[in-house]
Design a protein around this motif. Sequence first.
Motif: not given
Lengths: 116, 116
Positions: B36-40, B84-89
């Motif tokens: 899963x990915x979580x954006x701010x 844009x891939x910068x996020x929490x995985x």
Amino acid sequence: ETGVTQTPRHLVMGMTNKKSLKCEQHLGHNAMYWYKQSAKKPLELMFVYNFKEQTENNSVPSRFSPECPNSSHLFLHLHTLQPEDSALYLCASSQVETGERLYEQYFGPGTRLTVT
Amino acid sequence: AQSVAQPEDQVNVAEGNPLTVKCTYSVSGNPYLFWYVQYPNRGLQFLLKYITGDNLVKGSYGFEAEFNKSQTSFHLKKPSALVSDSALYFCAVRDPTGAGSYQLTFGKGTKLSVIP
């Protein structure tokens, strides 16, 4: 993010207050979940409802009380919380699993709760 | 008991370079694995899952993951990173032998930063 909505997005409450978090899913799912996300810790599953029936309660303190009036709505009632309960509370939904078919969960944006 | 480890709190990668986010797991049976990915300020978004079959799983946004049973790993990969891939995985595992249990066990998350 219109599939799973959560309100409010932010909540500040005192330790003696009573408040409720609301979750609504528009995906036709029959399973709903509450998770707690704290900084530097893995997501913690709190409650699971399948077809409005609670199927899991992961040793959550009684100051958290879930309610699932129908398959589309899920509430988390809060009372006499502690500062350590401050966290992001995430709601999720999915299809109920049948046989070997496993369905992924869809998450709402969360409610940022601060207990003062 | 099932568990997931994401050994890196943060991964930095230059835009256009390949990226890897690591995940190892522990279950008693054959695992079901998820990313899963979580954006701010957003909830978790499903990227991909492994249930059975081909060890290389392709998911959303050009991501893929490789299931390696001997190394009990399920690393997330992408050939060319975007800012844009910068996020929490988050990696998650479920032991399907836990009959009636919907519990997903999540890792602590890895913060991915893609540098322009």
